[in-house]
Scaffold this motif. Structure first.
Motif, PDB file in Angstrom:
ATOM      1  N   TYR A   1       0.765  -3.643  15.549  1.00  0.00           N
ATOM      2  CA  TYR A   1       1.970  -2.494  15.714  1.00  0.00           C
ATOM      3  C   TYR A   1       2.935  -3.126  16.569  1.00  0.00           C
ATOM      4  O   TYR A   1       4.065  -3.084  16.334  1.00  0.00           O
TER       5      TYR A   1
ATOM      6  N   CYS B   1      -4.810   2.872  10.291  1.00  0.00           N
ATOM      7  CA  CYS B   1      -4.834   1.565   9.678  1.00  0.00           C
ATOM      8  C   CYS B   1      -4.603   0.483  10.690  1.00  0.00           C
ATOM      9  O   CYS B   1      -3.668   0.346  11.529  1.00  0.00           O
TER      10      CYS B   1
ATOM     11  N   CYS C   1       0.727  -1.315   0.040  1.00  0.00           N
ATOM     12  CA  CYS C   1       0.102   0.023  -0.052  1.00  0.00           C
ATOM     13  C   CYS C   1       1.083   1.181   0.095  1.00  0.00           C
ATOM     14  O   CYS C   1       1.853   1.288   0.843  1.00  0.00           O
TER      15      CYS C   1
ATOM     16  N   PRO D   1      -1.017  -2.931   9.547  1.00  0.00           N
ATOM     17  CA  PRO D   1       0.252  -2.402   9.085  1.00  0.00           C
ATOM     18  C   PRO D   1       1.193  -3.768   8.443  1.00  0.00           C
ATOM     19  O   PRO D   1       1.949  -3.605   7.744  1.00  0.00           O
TER      20      PRO D   1
ATOM     21  N   THR E   1      -3.103  10.345   5.936  1.00  0.00           N
ATOM     22  CA  THR E   1      -2.289   9.331   5.021  1.00  0.00           C
ATOM     23  C   THR E   1      -0.907   9.136   5.064  1.00  0.00           C
ATOM     24  O   THR E   1      -0.220   8.660   4.622  1.00  0.00           O
TER      25      THR E   1
ATOM     26  N   THR F   1       0.089  -5.324   5.992  1.00  0.00           N
ATOM     27  CA  THR F   1      -0.308  -5.388   4.693  1.00  0.00           C
ATOM     28  C   THR F   1       0.371  -4.380   4.023  1.00  0.00           C
ATOM     29  O   THR F   1       0.306  -4.217   2.663  1.00  0.00           O
ATOM     30  N   TRP F   2       1.189  -3.397   4.567  1.00  0.00           N
ATOM     31  CA  TRP F   2       1.895  -2.320   3.942  1.00  0.00           C
ATOM     32  C   TRP F   2       2.949  -2.884   2.699  1.00  0.00           C
ATOM     33  O   TRP F   2       3.025  -1.921   1.724  1.00  0.00           O
ATOM     34  N   TYR F   3       3.717  -3.734   2.930  1.00  0.00           N
ATOM     35  CA  TYR F   3       4.780  -4.186   2.137  1.00  0.00           C
ATOM     36  C   TYR F   3       4.401  -5.503   1.076  1.00  0.00           C
ATOM     37  O   TYR F   3       3.844  -6.336   1.589  1.00  0.00           O
TER      38      TYR F   3
ATOM     39  N   ARG G   1       0.167   5.438   4.468  1.00  0.00           N
ATOM     40  CA  ARG G   1       0.230   4.881   5.630  1.00  0.00           C
ATOM     41  C   ARG G   1      -0.658   5.704   6.878  1.00  0.00           C
ATOM     42  O   ARG G   1      -0.393   6.408   7.453  1.00  0.00           O
TER      43      ARG G   1
ATOM     44  N   GLY H   1      -4.244  -3.808   2.293  1.00  0.00           N
ATOM     45  CA  GLY H   1      -3.322  -3.144   1.231  1.00  0.00           C
ATOM     46  C   GLY H   1      -4.093  -2.465   0.379  1.00  0.00           C
ATOM     47  O   GLY H   1      -5.308  -2.051   0.620  1.00  0.00           O
ATOM     48  N   GLU H   2      -3.524  -2.255  -0.734  1.00  0.00           N
ATOM     49  CA  GLU H   2      -4.101  -1.377  -1.949  1.00  0.00           C
ATOM     50  C   GLU H   2      -3.982  -2.213  -3.305  1.00  0.00           C
ATOM     51  O   GLU H   2      -2.899  -2.449  -3.878  1.00  0.00           O
TER      52      GLU H   2
END
Length: 256
Positions: A221, A49, A42, A52, A153, A54-56, A45, A91-92
């Protein structure tokens, strides 16, 4: 079989995506009981959220479209009976537009309702073929006020989301607007009014979901060694929820 037919028939064998996880949900990620694929990666940030992890993209497992559709097939009959479908989320998902488009197309070919859950920040990456395979877009509008959007964001601007929503409306694609209500962050009257006016101006918006902020993802987190930015923020009060939902309802929108 000509070259075009062969290409279409083998597309799912070749296209891969980073899939974080998948699950079944009821009435949360679109209508009915749904198979929800959460893709990894995604560009935003968001301070609230709850995923987290799913960020990468590296946090996902690489799967072909065929592999993911094999999972969908296990639940196909149940989904059909329950009046549901398939949702691609994150995510995105538009960080991986080719994979997302193939999953939506293959799901549609199975006769299943399809939904795309996106912030719209990467809406320009969604080509017409992807949108042709999408029955519903869950459009997450983070905020309207530019400064607030950046605070939420930590990057970017709302303009790509606005542009994407208008494109969807012009195409006739049904939209559910989603807005996360965070006390002291997204709750300003003018910020909410901007989103409400925008949503009311999109002819295909079917509903607005005001999602109360929660801290249920805080443990993720901690597990990742990160600080949850809103650890000291309380969920919205019933009075605040009522006021914000009322702002949307005043503009003739169906609010949930």
């Amino acid at each position: 079989m000509n070259a075009r037919e062969f290409s279409a028939a083998t597309a799912g064998h070749e296209v891969t995506g980073a899939v974080h996880s998948f699950d079944l949900s009821v009435g949360v990620d679109g209508p009915g009981t749904r198979f929800v694929a959460f893709l990894a990666g995604c560009p935003l940030r968001c301070r609230y959220c709850h995923s987290p992890d799913t960020w990468y993209r590296r946090s996902g497992r690489h799967r072909t479209v065929d592999e993911l559709m094999a999972e969908v097939a296990k639940y196909r009959r149940f989904i059909e009976v329950a009046g549901g479908g398939v949702t691609v989320s994150g995510g995105e998902p538009l960080l991986q537009p080719r994979f997302t488009g193939e999953v939506l197309r293959r799901s549609r070919d199975l006769g299943l309702h399809t939904a795309l859950d996106t912030s719209g920040f990467l809406g320009d990456r969604a080509d017409d073929a992807l949108l042709d395979a999408t029955d519903l877009v869950l459009l997450d509008v983070k905020s309207w006020d530019p400064a607030t959007y950046r605070r939420v964001t930590r990057t970017g601007a709302v303009a790509p989301t606005v542009r994407f929503g208008r494109r969807l409306a012009e195409r006739g694609t049904p939209i559910w607007i989603r807005f996360v209500l965070v006390p002291g962050l997204t709750d300003a009257v003018a910020n909410v009014a901007g989103i409400a006016d925008y949503a009311a101006g999109l002819a295909t918006v079917r509903r607005v979901e005001v999602l109360p902020f929660h801290r249920l993802g805080a443990h993720k987190y901690a597990e990742l060694g990160l600080t949850f930015p809103l650890a000291d923020t309380a969920p919205p009060t019933p009075e605040l929820l009522s006021r914000v939902r009322g702002q949307f309802a005043e503009r003739g929108l169906s609010v949930y």
